[in-house]
Write a protein that holds these residues in place. Structure first.
Motif, PDB file in Angstrom:
ATOM      1  N   ALA A 112      91.116  77.601 -27.315  1.00  0.00           N
ATOM      2  CA  ALA A 112      91.106  77.823 -25.870  1.00  0.00           C
ATOM      3  C   ALA A 112      89.967  78.734 -25.441  1.00  0.00           C
ATOM      4  O   ALA A 112      89.335  78.491 -24.408  1.00  0.00           O
ATOM      5  N   ILE A 113      89.670  79.776 -26.198  1.00  0.00           N
ATOM      6  CA  ILE A 113      88.680  80.745 -25.730  1.00  0.00           C
ATOM      7  C   ILE A 113      87.286  80.120 -25.621  1.00  0.00           C
ATOM      8  O   ILE A 113      86.690  80.181 -24.538  1.00  0.00           O
ATOM      9  N   PRO A 114      86.781  79.458 -26.674  1.00  0.00           N
ATOM     10  CA  PRO A 114      85.472  78.813 -26.475  1.00  0.00           C
ATOM     11  C   PRO A 114      85.500  77.746 -25.384  1.00  0.00           C
ATOM     12  O   PRO A 114      84.592  77.694 -24.545  1.00  0.00           O
ATOM     13  N   ALA A 115      86.548  76.915 -25.376  1.00  0.00           N
ATOM     14  CA  ALA A 115      86.606  75.828 -24.393  1.00  0.00           C
ATOM     15  C   ALA A 115      86.628  76.400 -22.979  1.00  0.00           C
ATOM     16  O   ALA A 115      85.939  75.899 -22.081  1.00  0.00           O
ATOM     17  N   GLY A 116      87.418  77.439 -22.775  1.00  0.00           N
ATOM     18  CA  GLY A 116      87.523  78.038 -21.449  1.00  0.00           C
ATOM     19  C   GLY A 116      86.219  78.678 -21.025  1.00  0.00           C
ATOM     20  O   GLY A 116      85.788  78.558 -19.868  1.00  0.00           O
ATOM     21  N   LEU A 117      85.559  79.383 -21.968  1.00  0.00           N
ATOM     22  CA  LEU A 117      84.290  80.033 -21.641  1.00  0.00           C
ATOM     23  C   LEU A 117      83.247  79.001 -21.242  1.00  0.00           C
ATOM     24  O   LEU A 117      82.581  79.154 -20.213  1.00  0.00           O
ATOM     25  N   ILE A 118      83.154  77.930 -22.041  1.00  0.00           N
ATOM     26  CA  ILE A 118      82.151  76.906 -21.743  1.00  0.00           C
ATOM     27  C   ILE A 118      82.366  76.337 -20.355  1.00  0.00           C
ATOM     28  O   ILE A 118      81.450  76.262 -19.534  1.00  0.00           O
ATOM     29  N   SER A 119      83.607  75.967 -20.052  1.00  0.00           N
ATOM     30  CA  SER A 119      83.820  75.309 -18.766  1.00  0.00           C
ATOM     31  C   SER A 119      83.737  76.313 -17.616  1.00  0.00           C
ATOM     32  O   SER A 119      83.555  75.909 -16.475  1.00  0.00           O
ATOM     33  N   GLY A 120      83.860  77.611 -17.920  1.00  0.00           N
ATOM     34  CA  GLY A 120      83.695  78.605 -16.869  1.00  0.00           C
ATOM     35  C   GLY A 120      82.224  78.882 -16.601  1.00  0.00           C
ATOM     36  O   GLY A 120      81.790  79.004 -15.458  1.00  0.00           O
ATOM     37  N   VAL A 121      81.455  78.967 -17.675  1.00  0.00           N
ATOM     38  CA  VAL A 121      80.048  79.319 -17.523  1.00  0.00           C
ATOM     39  C   VAL A 121      79.241  78.129 -16.997  1.00  0.00           C
ATOM     40  O   VAL A 121      78.380  78.271 -16.132  1.00  0.00           O
ATOM     41  N   ARG A 122      79.527  76.945 -17.555  1.00  0.00           N
ATOM     42  CA  ARG A 122      78.778  75.751 -17.115  1.00  0.00           C
ATOM     43  C   ARG A 122      79.749  74.697 -16.585  1.00  0.00           C
ATOM     44  O   ARG A 122      80.051  73.727 -17.276  1.00  0.00           O
ATOM     45  N   PRO A 123      80.259  74.898 -15.374  1.00  0.00           N
ATOM     46  CA  PRO A 123      81.281  73.975 -14.835  1.00  0.00           C
ATOM     47  C   PRO A 123      80.778  72.549 -14.664  1.00  0.00           C
ATOM     48  O   PRO A 123      81.571  71.628 -14.575  1.00  0.00           O
ATOM     49  N   LYS A 124      79.459  72.363 -14.616  1.00  0.00           N
ATOM     50  CA  LYS A 124      78.952  71.014 -14.365  1.00  0.00           C
ATOM     51  C   LYS A 124      78.591  70.280 -15.655  1.00  0.00           C
ATOM     52  O   LYS A 124      78.251  69.104 -15.618  1.00  0.00           O
ATOM     53  N   SER A 125      78.631  70.988 -16.798  1.00  0.00           N
ATOM     54  CA  SER A 125      78.226  70.366 -18.056  1.00  0.00           C
ATOM     55  C   SER A 125      79.253  69.327 -18.494  1.00  0.00           C
ATOM     56  O   SER A 125      80.405  69.344 -18.047  1.00  0.00           O
ATOM     57  N   TRP A 126      78.841  68.441 -19.400  1.00  0.00           N
ATOM     58  CA  TRP A 126      79.779  67.376 -19.771  1.00  0.00           C
ATOM     59  C   TRP A 126      81.005  67.893 -20.536  1.00  0.00           C
ATOM     60  O   TRP A 126      82.096  67.357 -20.353  1.00  0.00           O
ATOM     61  N   PRO A 127      80.895  68.941 -21.398  1.00  0.00           N
ATOM     62  CA  PRO A 127      82.151  69.399 -22.024  1.00  0.00           C
ATOM     63  C   PRO A 127      83.153  69.867 -20.972  1.00  0.00           C
ATOM     64  O   PRO A 127      84.341  69.565 -21.039  1.00  0.00           O
ATOM     65  N   ALA A 128      82.654  70.574 -19.956  1.00  0.00           N
ATOM     66  CA  ALA A 128      83.555  71.078 -18.918  1.00  0.00           C
ATOM     67  C   ALA A 128      84.211  69.932 -18.165  1.00  0.00           C
ATOM     68  O   ALA A 128      85.373  70.001 -17.788  1.00  0.00           O
ATOM     69  N   ARG A 129      83.457  68.871 -17.976  1.00  0.00           N
ATOM     70  CA  ARG A 129      84.008  67.730 -17.239  1.00  0.00           C
ATOM     71  C   ARG A 129      85.097  67.015 -18.027  1.00  0.00           C
ATOM     72  O   ARG A 129      85.904  66.294 -17.459  1.00  0.00           O
ATOM     73  N   ILE A 130      85.081  67.207 -19.343  1.00  0.00           N
ATOM     74  CA  ILE A 130      86.175  66.642 -20.152  1.00  0.00           C
ATOM     75  C   ILE A 130      87.319  67.643 -20.272  1.00  0.00           C
ATOM     76  O   ILE A 130      88.488  67.300 -20.115  1.00  0.00           O
ATOM     77  N   ILE A 131      86.925  68.897 -20.509  1.00  0.00           N
ATOM     78  CA  ILE A 131      87.949  69.919 -20.791  1.00  0.00           C
ATOM     79  C   ILE A 131      88.880  70.131 -19.604  1.00  0.00           C
ATOM     80  O   ILE A 131      90.101  70.151 -19.764  1.00  0.00           O
TER      81      ILE A 131
END
Lengths: 321, 297, 533
Positions: A112-131
């Motif tokens: 959760a911590i890496p996934a949450g950080l990624i989607s928080g920092v780069r909300p438009k990136s493709w991992p965030a769009r999946i997560i």
């Protein structure tokens, strides 16, 4: 700190008294354990003898007073069914439940911590769009349903993982643990994943929300202005800030998992405390129900206490009163 | 009159912002469709699944008719062990699930807000008493409280509503108390007190309307959790009775025959349950985003 | 398996060393690759049970799961085979010296698991413990034995209070314990540390997870074919089926009726069945005007015509076909033909809605009436579904049935205190003799006589009671059988005191490699199972 601890304990004692009283009254009116213990061909005399033996022929008040007296001496009574000390029965099941709860939580946290950080920092990136959409699905799936589906796919259709039980255990300091054997680990996977999915989704959302909010804080702008690298800002300063809500949530959710183990344990035939509670309620085994509830209350109070302590360590502004 | 227009434009702004993102809209539409289907169940369902005289064992375990022909009617999603139309059962089950969730949320909002108001406004001993109880209850997971209450008390529609309300009131008492503490310090409350209004009138007439907004947002999100809580309890067989099954108990009866090949009995109620919870969460997410001013840049 | 055991003990010896950690890490990595193949290294029989035996004290709690488990660890004087015929157990032969006296000649050179010899003293001790120990759950099964005399170490004499022909059948249900062991270790020790003469001894019991049984090499009938049996409680039906399908267990009991197709479709598995001696029946409150769960101030069930109408309205064939998926036999009477006291000539009224409606009208209920139907939802297979189906069948003649489905803890209490008007119950004639049903369910309730405690509907008839009492105190089997048949003619054919529904079939899911014959007692006797060559 000490007075806080003492107050918590006094509170819990009060809760335990109320809980035990309620359980006594309700179980008294919800059926007769003797009818379950004896076969239908038992005679009326036999029924009455057994009732007298367990003290169930006494008025409710007397039964409760006797229970309190014994409880003061640390004796929570013997199980009607198993004919063994009730508290011992509960404690014997504790490792299985805790093992599953901790593994599930560890699994959820590490992802959760890496996934949450990624989607928080780069909300438009493709991992965030999946997560993010997946996390919404994750908190919408009923846990019991997920467990059933996992069994259907991984045990029945594919035959990769066992669907029930604990597997081989290793005794460490007198405590049986599954996760140290290959067989035990294979048995742990499905129940742990079933629980972890909801927790993971919840934590991802929490971490993301925390990251987004923290990134707007003045101190972040200040750090950036001082020329500190973006990675350091996110993975040190922002992370440290969002740890406070995460710790609280982990504590609360750990309690939630221990309670949820009741459902998971009955789906996966996991020999933990939750299964014992359900069985005991169905068997009207009052000493075990009371012992379980008293014991679980203590665990929950303890976890809450640990959370509060860690909380005050992470954030010196908070004092325990 | 002025207030009315101001209010209207506030709603209009809200709506304009809301419809900018697809997620929230999809959630809203999905939810409306599901609620309508559940509310109109007696009118639209092909069969009253709980009228014993309409059931016939001869038509048990019919596979979904939709697989053969795309038409609306009895057994379109198959039938269960009693010859009951699964589509109708899902509609009625959704009804039960939603009724339980809505009523218990309303009750717990009412009690939670009332107790929070009293605690915040009165302070002192009343405050500590109420909040200590809330603290204690907060450290016990709702599922454990619900399970113990229901397992000891027995199945029943009213019982589960009461049990869930007991589990949920704390979620509203805490924020209500917090908002009350803030509102209490404001001028309009002191003014009301000065002109001699009774505490009850101040609390209900002046403070309450001002703390309602955050409570409503929390309530929306809680409903999703409540639906899951109810279905979990019913799945365990301690929720609603056999005669008024919710989605959770339908899944349970399908779970019992999971390996029989009659997958439709448990799959469709599960899908319906997920859709409801998902749409509410989608909606709740969007609401929270809009109402959280800090995230607006 | 051997290497695994060694590995485990080595790990135990080393404690939590780095090696264990490395192993754990390796385990993580190889986890998904490992697959289930290594489960079949040694031919350990793993069994999934629907109910975990709560105790292994054979006299304490006489539930089916406890007795079934204890039947492997303990022996009885008399055994019964798959079809309920008696044959010599710990007693080699027996005779009646007079109608009240039974002499049992014990088998020689039988040893308990601890090596001590089995003697007549152990028999005397066990029967007296079953009769007198305050926690004994099987008192009713030995209550007619008034005295146990040790004639010599190999001979025991039992005296009964009345001539009692089915005695030997009852003795199967009284496992023999070691006097010396129980007295040395104490009564409460027995629940978790059973020690008998049976074909298996208990190696370990991890509560809630598994029992491990190891074959007793010294058993008098020769060692069992299967060395190690692991018994796992899997009380959730779907979990149990899943464990069988995934190969984790090789035998499960109480297969849900609708999972059978899925199991049969698997070539490695088979379904085995055995008609049980259990009868699922409907009771009707019929001896009081004000009945607790009937709407209105009249009790329609007091009228024979209404009871007949109920019997005519229920379609047993449909229940068996659709709810039980064919795994039951429609019941025309209270016990199947294998039970002494059944009546080959007795036929039920059949299914006839028109006739049912006519009778209901004649009785003065042309529009039916409202009543609550009490049923368990966690007891016998599909109990709540049966109730729903019965309710929809009765709705067709206008009887409005409200179902109260609850766990057995609640329903048993309602039925025990007769706080019920209408519902399902069952009786298992697992001793192969009708007398237990007649004594407990058909005889009028009488605390003094110790009879009729489970007569939920309150039926009573002087003539029928006299016949039941007569069949309970005769050694002439022919006479007894006639009396029992006559009694059933009265309470069932004439008075319709009950509506028998069906005899469920016990269903086992079995690995194709296991040879096993299910028993009408529903006990799983591992000593009689073997792996096919």
């Amino acid at each position: 700190m000490l007075s806080y601890l003492i107050r918590r304990i006094l509170q819990s004692v009060l809760v335990l008294l109320v809980v035990s009283l309620i359980v006594f009254v309700v179980l008294y009116y919800s059926g007769d354990p003797v009818e379950l213990l004896l076969p239908h061909d038992a005679t009326q005399q036999q029924v009455e003898e057994m009732r007298a033996y367990f003290g169930l022929d006494q008025p409710l008040v007397n039964q409760y007073v006797i229970f309190l007296k014994n409880a003061l001496h640390g004796d929570l009574g013997r199980s009607f069914i198993f004919n063994r000390p009730a508290l011992g029965l509960v404690i014997e099941r504790l490792p299985a439940t805790l093992e599953m709860a901790f593994l599930a939580m560890a699994l959820a946290l590490t992802l959760a911590i890496p996934a949450g950080l990624i989607s928080g920092v780069r909300p438009k990136s493709w991992p965030a769009r999946i997560i993010m959409p997946s996390s919404l699905v994750g908190i919408s799936i009923p846990t019991f349903w997920l467990g059933i589906m996992l069994v259907l796919v991984f045990s029945v259709s594919l035959g990769w993982l066992p669907s029930s039980g604990r597997g081989d255990t290793v005794s460490v300091l007198g405590v049986d643990l599954s996760f140290l054997t290959l067989d035990g680990l294979r048995h742990l996977i499905l129940p742990a994943i079933t629980i972890a999915v909801f927790q993971l989704a919840l934590l991802v959302r929490l971490v993301r929300a925390g990251t987004v909010e923290t990134l707007l804080e003045d101190f972040v702008k200040f750090l950036r202005a001082r020329g500190i690298g973006e990675n350091r800002v996110v993975y040190v300063h922002v992370l440290k800030n969002i740890l406070i809500p995460v710790v609280t949530m982990v504590g609360l959710q750990l309690c939630e998992i221990i309670a949820f183990s009741i459902i998971i344990e009955s789906i996966f035939a996991w020999p933990g405390m939750g299964k014992l509670l359900i069985d005991s309620i169905h068997n009207l085994d009052r000493p075990v129900v009371v012992a379980y509830l008293l014991f679980i209350s203590l665990i929950l109070v303890f976890i809450n206490f640990v959370v509060d302590s860690v909380y005050s360590l992470l954030d010196p502004r908070i004092r325990l009163r | 009159m002025m207030a009315m227009t101001a209010n209207n434009s506030r709603w209009l702004d809200f709506w304009n912002e809301f419809r900018q993102r697809k997620g929230g809209l999809v959630g809203l539409i999905l939810l409306i469709v599901l609620i309508l289907a559940a509310a109109l169940a007696p009118l639209v369902s092909p069969q009253n699944p709980y009228d014993m005289a309409q059931l016939d064992l001869e038509s048990s375990f019919k596979p979904p008719q939709l697989l053969h022909s795309l038409s609306y009617g009895r057994f379109m999603l198959g039938s269960d062990s009693q010859g009951r139309c699964v589509f109708s059962a899902v509609l009625y089950g959704m009804r039960t699930s939603l009724i339980v969730a809505l009523t218990s949320t309303i009750i717990s909002v009412a009690f939670g807000v009332l107790l929070g108001l009293i605690a915040g406004y009165k302070g002192g001993l009343t405050d500590s008493l109420i909040m200590r109880i809330a603290d204690i209850q907060f450290s016990f997971p709702a599922i454990l409280i619900g399970l113990v209450i229901m397992a000891l008390w027995g199945q029943g529609l009213v019982k589960i509503i009461v049990a869930i309300s007991i589990c949920n009131w704390v979620f509203f008492a805490r924020p209500a108390r917090g908002s009350t503490l803030m509102e209490k310090e404001k001028d309009y409350v002191s003014a009301a007190r000065l002109i001699g209004m009774s505490p009850t009138r101040i609390m209900l007439g002046e403070v309450l309307p001002n703390i309602l907004a955050p409570v409503i947002v929390i309530a929306t999100v809680r409903i999703a959790n409540t639906i899951l809580l109810e279905s979990t309890l019913s799945f365990l067989g301690v929720g609603v009775p056999l005669t008024e099954p919710s989605l959770g108990s339908l899944i349970n009866s399908g779970y019992k025959i999971l390996f029989s090949g009659n997958w439709w009995v448990s799959v469709f109620p599960g899908v319906a349950l997920m859709l409801i919870v998902f749409s509410i969460n989608l909606l709740g997410d969007r609401l929270r985003d809009i109402l959280n001013p800090r995230l607006k840049q | 398996m051997k290497t695994r055991k060694m590995e485990q003990s080595r790990k135990r010896a080393l404690g939590l060393t780095s090696r264990a950690w490395i192993l754990a890490c390796l385990a993580c990595l190889t986890l998904t690759l490992a697959g289930p193949s290594w489960a079949a290294e040694e031919k350990v029989l793993t069994v999934g049970l629907s109910t975990e035996p709560v105790s292994l004290d054979p006299h304490a709690i006489a539930t089916a799961s406890v007795i079934s488990m204890c039947a492997n660890i303990f022996d009885s004087l008399v055994f019964v085979d798959e079809d309920l015929k008696t044959w010599p157990g710990l007693a080699q032969k027996w005779e009646n010296t007079d109608p009240l006296t039974w002499v049992f000649h014990l088998r020689q050179n039988v040893k308990f698991h601890d090596g001590s010899p089995f003697t007549a003293e152990d028999v005397k001790f066990s029967i007296e413990r079953a009769k007198n120990w305050e926690k004994s759950g099987i008192k009713s099964r030995v209550r007619f034995i008034t005295k146990v005399e040790v004639v010599d170490p190999q001979t025991v004499k039992l005296i009964t209070d009345k001539p009692f022909a089915p005695l030997t059948r009852f003795l199967y249900w009284v496992p023999i314990m070691s006097k010396a062991y129980v007295e040395a270790k104490g009564q409460d020790h027995q629940a978790t540390n059973p020690m008998g003469t049976g074909s298996y001894r208990l190696k370990e019991w991890i509560k809630g997870d598994h029992f491990t049984l190891i074959a007793n090499r010294e058993h008098f009938a020769g060692p069992a074919s299967i060395q190690t049996v692991k018994v796992r409680p899997l009380n959730n039906n779907a979990t149990r089926t899943a464990a069988l399908l995934s190969g984790e267990v090789q035998l499960i009991d109480f297969v849900p009726v609708r999972d059978t197709k899925r199991i049969e479709a698997d070539k490695k598995l088979k379904i085995m069945t055995k008609p049980s001696t259990r009868c699922i029946y409907i009771y009707m409150d019929q001896d009081r005007v004000k009945s607790p769960k009937i709407k209105g101030d009249k009790n329609p069930f007091m009228d024979l015509k209404v009871r007949k109408a109920v019997a005519l309205a229920v379609n047993k064939e449909a229940l068996v076909k659709h709810v039980m998926n064919g795994f039951a036999v429609p019941a025309e009477q209270m016990y199947p033909q294998t039970v002494t006291g059944s009546d080959p000539a007795l036929k039920g009224p059949g299914h006839n809605l028109e006739e049912a409606k006519r009778l209901l009208k004649e009785a003065g209920y042309p529009d039916g009436f409202e009543v609550t139907f009490d049923t368990t939802n966690d007891d016998f297979a599909n109990d709540d579904e049966i109730a729903q189906a019965v309710a929809s069948q009765l709705a067709k003649i206008g009887i409005k049935v409200k179902i109260n489905a609850a766990p057995k803890k609640i329903i048993y209490a309602l039925q025990g205190s007769r706080d019920t008007s209408f519902g399902t119950s069952y009786w298992t004639s697992s001793m192969g003799d009708a007398i237990r049903f007649l004594d407990n369910c058909a005889h009028a309730n009488s605390k003094d006589k110790g009879l009729g405690r489970w007569n939920i509907g309150g039926y009573g008839d002087k003539e029928s009671d006299a016949l039941i009492e007569q069949s309970g105190k005769s050694v002439d089997q022919k006479l007894r059988e006639q009396a029992m048949q006559k009694a059933q003619q009265i309470f069932l054919a004439r008075d319709q005191a009950f509506v028998p529904l069906y005899f469920p079939v016990n269903i086992y899911g079995v690995s194709a490699g296991l040879s096993f014959t299910p028993s009408a007692t529903a006990h799983l006797v591992y000593g009689r199972m073997s792996w096919a060559k």
